[in-house]
Enzyme design. Structure first.
Site, PDB file in Angstrom:
ATOM      1  N   THR B  76      36.870  66.056 117.013  1.00 32.82           N
ATOM      2  CA  THR B  76      36.191  67.024 117.747  1.00 32.82           C
ATOM      3  C   THR B  76      36.970  68.263 117.949  1.00 32.82           C
ATOM      4  O   THR B  76      36.560  69.391 117.478  1.00 32.82           O
ATOM      5  CB  THR B  76      35.887  66.374 119.376  1.00 32.82           C
ATOM      6  OG1 THR B  76      35.067  65.604 119.502  1.00 32.82           O
ATOM      7  CG2 THR B  76      35.610  67.770 120.079  1.00 32.82           C
ATOM      8  N   ASN B 154      26.496  59.951 111.899  1.00 26.10           N
ATOM      9  CA  ASN B 154      27.072  58.936 112.706  1.00 26.10           C
ATOM     10  C   ASN B 154      26.150  57.980 113.419  1.00 26.10           C
ATOM     11  O   ASN B 154      26.257  56.806 113.724  1.00 26.10           O
ATOM     12  CB  ASN B 154      27.952  59.630 113.993  1.00 26.10           C
ATOM     13  CG  ASN B 154      27.402  60.884 114.761  1.00 26.10           C
ATOM     14  OD1 ASN B 154      26.331  61.512 113.905  1.00 26.10           O
ATOM     15  ND2 ASN B 154      27.414  60.846 116.033  1.00 26.10           N
ATOM     16  N   GLN B 182      32.547  59.890 109.350  1.00 23.65           N
ATOM     17  CA  GLN B 182      31.972  58.540 109.094  1.00 23.65           C
ATOM     18  C   GLN B 182      32.131  58.079 107.604  1.00 23.65           C
ATOM     19  O   GLN B 182      32.094  56.734 107.436  1.00 23.65           O
ATOM     20  CB  GLN B 182      30.507  58.402 109.569  1.00 23.65           C
ATOM     21  CG  GLN B 182      30.162  58.434 110.919  1.00 23.65           C
ATOM     22  CD  GLN B 182      30.720  57.326 111.918  1.00 23.65           C
ATOM     23  OE1 GLN B 182      31.163  56.270 111.285  1.00 23.65           O
ATOM     24  NE2 GLN B 182      30.940  57.694 113.085  1.00 23.65           N
ATOM     25  N   SER B 202      38.801  61.425 110.983  1.00 25.39           N
ATOM     26  CA  SER B 202      39.489  60.902 112.205  1.00 25.39           C
ATOM     27  C   SER B 202      40.256  59.704 111.872  1.00 25.39           C
ATOM     28  O   SER B 202      39.580  58.919 111.044  1.00 25.39           O
ATOM     29  CB  SER B 202      38.388  60.896 112.992  1.00 25.39           C
ATOM     30  OG  SER B 202      38.903  60.126 114.387  1.00 25.39           O
ATOM     31  N   HIS B 204      41.111  57.032 114.179  1.00 21.48           N
ATOM     32  CA  HIS B 204      40.360  55.837 115.005  1.00 21.48           C
ATOM     33  C   HIS B 204      39.075  55.081 114.578  1.00 21.48           C
ATOM     34  O   HIS B 204      38.699  54.103 114.923  1.00 21.48           O
ATOM     35  CB  HIS B 204      40.139  55.869 116.542  1.00 21.48           C
ATOM     36  CG  HIS B 204      39.086  56.849 116.850  1.00 21.48           C
ATOM     37  ND1 HIS B 204      38.091  56.328 117.757  1.00 21.48           N
ATOM     38  CD2 HIS B 204      38.936  58.116 116.740  1.00 21.48           C
ATOM     39  CE1 HIS B 204      37.282  57.233 117.889  1.00 21.48           C
ATOM     40  NE2 HIS B 204      37.478  58.340 117.394  1.00 21.48           N
ATOM     41  N   CYS B 328      18.395  56.763 128.366  1.00 21.98           N
ATOM     42  CA  CYS B 328      19.212  56.171 129.502  1.00 21.98           C
ATOM     43  C   CYS B 328      20.402  55.838 129.228  1.00 21.98           C
ATOM     44  O   CYS B 328      21.009  55.506 130.287  1.00 21.98           O
ATOM     45  CB  CYS B 328      18.111  54.926 129.791  1.00 21.98           C
ATOM     46  SG  CYS B 328      16.686  55.287 130.031  1.00 21.98           S
TER      47      CYS B 328
END
Lengths: 161, 387
Positions: B76, B154, B182, B202, B204, B328
């Site tokens: 990010t 992603n 990714q 990234s 992680h 949701c």
């Protein structure tokens, strides 16, 4: 995210399905928003001769909270007189479930709305007096439906194609 | 109650740290704790290990110089740095092109830039999530300074024709950034061949620790830093460098590169076995994303008449970890922008399920899912008013 009670109701919901030739039926929610509830009522009479909700069933498309609150509302409404059932509110659901995540409170409102709409439908169909309170709620629900349909007009129209 | 079998199928969300990675990191959390800018031996030891990690990553993406790699705290941050850094090093009112299926951090950075006066164009993908390079070419204006297109999506796993887009950018002299979170460590990346000017990755997501990301910035490209301070990372990212995490990132990259060929083959086979199984066993099940041009570890479906959070919670009760693009599941209560951009209707996007495989996924795990998921879908459909 959810507590045990909510998950229990979600995993083994009570009273799901449809009542054929239901005395009252309510539908709330919109598929574009991700939840739709159908509630069916069968009306009977108790020993005192008052009208009661003899049976109630639901069908729900939606998230965990939508399904759990549908299950709870059927438990709460079953056996109640119509007057008592109109008296139920979202706090009755949240209290029974002990807690709901803040962003899911609207699901409990939806379940109450579904019950109100089903009762309204029953009274209206049978040309009975509709309590002012219920009349007001029905108007609010109708208005909200229109707002959603307007907001998501493109999506709803494309769904119909 | 017997312990439920645990099957983790959310490797696109995050991954566990590889034991070898952790072992490499440990001394730098304990006795070798020095600050990489300190001049004494303890500091210099950290510096040396940091530069080793930088070299591994330089080679992993075939960058020319190790100074082209900037370590950050996350992808990010890297994406923010790339977009805002390029934007602010250029004229206001400049134009930036992105795809409609970028990660939220790219979408939200560009909508913030728009508020600052920059112009943003979003390119829509086709129904498989594929961006047509010709659409990008058509959107280029005189004042276009940057094109940012996600390498592997992603959510739906679609892999974009990065090299083609890179060639367009080179021809038109526009900077090209790609969010490769990714794909990095999973499929080959060559920044020189693909004409990439800036690239985000990234730690992680590739069995390294959380808290480390990187931005590749091709030499001589000027960007404004987001953080001002002690001028670490060649003045582009002030902050005490998170040495242990970055060392882990380096080691994780090394392992991924070593395993890449065999692992991508293994995962592709498992993925296709999963996809075929689900489409065959479950009626009204549909694949999201591209059937072939997709990440080796990504499967994404939508199931008619039911909602994704319910599916994910039901799977969780069987010990299976997965995710959904349903409204949701999100705070904003709107379904995934990626699925909608691919033309899915909201009610279909609500019923989406993402399963992402990884280093410890076995065929047994997939068989367990193939036995469990059809039951879950059937039960939820029983409750649904739609049939």
């Amino acid at each position: 995210m959810y507590n045990k009670k909510v998950l229990q109701h979600f995993k083994s919901p009570h009273n799901f399905g449809k009542i054929q030739n239901a005395d009252g039926q309510g539908q709330v929610g919109n598929v574009v928003c991700g939840d739709v509830m159908n509630l069916y009522l069968k009306i009977g009479k108790n020993k005192k001769g008052e009208e009661i909700i003899e049976d109630v069933k639901f069908e729900t498309y939606g998230c965990v909270a939508a399904i759990a609150t549908s299950s709870i509302i059927t438990d709460l409404a079953k056996g109640k007189t119509i007057k008592q059932a109109i008296g139920l509110n979202k706090d009755s659901i949240i209290d029974t479930l002990e807690e709901l995540p803040a962003i899911k409170i609207h699901c409990s409102v939806l379940a109450i709305d579904a019950l109100n709409e089903a009762i309204y439908n029953y009274l209206h169909k049978n040309k009975r007096d509709i309590p002012k309170e219920l009349q007001k709620r029905h108007q609010r629900i109708e208005k909200e439906k229109q707002i959603i349909e307007k907001k998501y007009a493109d999506w709803i129209n494309s769904s119909k194609d | 109650m017997a312990k439920t079998k645990q099957v983790y199928l959310d490797y696109a969300a995050t991954t566990p740290v590889d034991p070898q990675v952790l072992k490499t990191m440990m001394p730098y959390l304990k006795e070798k704790f020095g600050n990489s800018v300190s001049l004494y031996k303890l500091g210099q030891e950290s510096k040396k290990a940091l530069e080793k990690a930088r070299l591994i990553i330089t080679q992993a993406i075939n960058a020319k110089n190790k100074e082209e790699i900037i370590f950050t705290s996350s992808a990010t941050e890297s994406n923010n740095l790339a977009l805002k850094g390029i934007a602010f090093a250029n004229q206001k009112k400049s134009h930036i092109i992105i795809s409609a299926i970028e990660h939220d951090c790219v979408l939200n950075s560009t909508s913030w830039l728009q508020k600052q006066g920059f112009q943003i164009t979003q390119i829509k993908p086709d129904k498989y999530g594929l961006i047509n390079p010709k659409d990008i070419e058509k959107a280029i204006k005189k004042n276009t300074i940057l094109i940012s297109i996600i390498h592997g999506n992603n959510e739906i796993g679609t892999i974009q024709p990065i090299e083609q887009i890179g060639n367009i950018c080179e021809k038109k002299k526009i900077y090209f950034h790609t969010d490769a979170v990714q794909t990095f460590g999973k499929i080959p990346i060559d920044v020189q061949k693909m004409k990439i000017d800036l690239l985000t990755a990234s730690s992680h997501k590739i069995y390294g620790p959380k808290g480390a990301g990187l931005l590749y910035i091709k030499k001589d490209i000027r960007i404004d830093p987001l953080l001002h301070g002690g001028n670490q990372e060649f003045g582009l990212r002030s902050s005490t460098v998170n040495v242990p995490a970055i060392i882990g990132f380096g080691k994780a990259t090394e392992i991924c590169l070593k395993k890449m060929k065999s692992e991508s083959k293994r995962l592709t086979q498992l993925r296709d076995y999963l996809i075929q199984g689900i489409l065959k066993k479950i009626p009204q099940a549909h694949l999201n994303g591209h059937p072939i041009k997709r990440l080796p570890n990504n499967a994404n479906f939508w199931f008619a008449f039911i909602e994704g959070e319910s599916i994910v919670t039901s799977l969780d009760q069987y010990g299976i970890a997965a995710s959904t693009g349903s409204a949701c599941s999100s705070e904003k209560l709107e379904p995934s922008h990626t699925l909608l951009a691919c033309g899915l209707l909201p009610e279909c996007a609500h019923g989406s399920l993402r399963l992402t495989l990884g280093r410890w996924t076995t065929k047994k795990d997939i068989d367990y899912v193939l036995n469990t998921l059809p039951k879950i879908i059937k039960n939820l459909r029983k409750i649904s008013p739609f049939k």
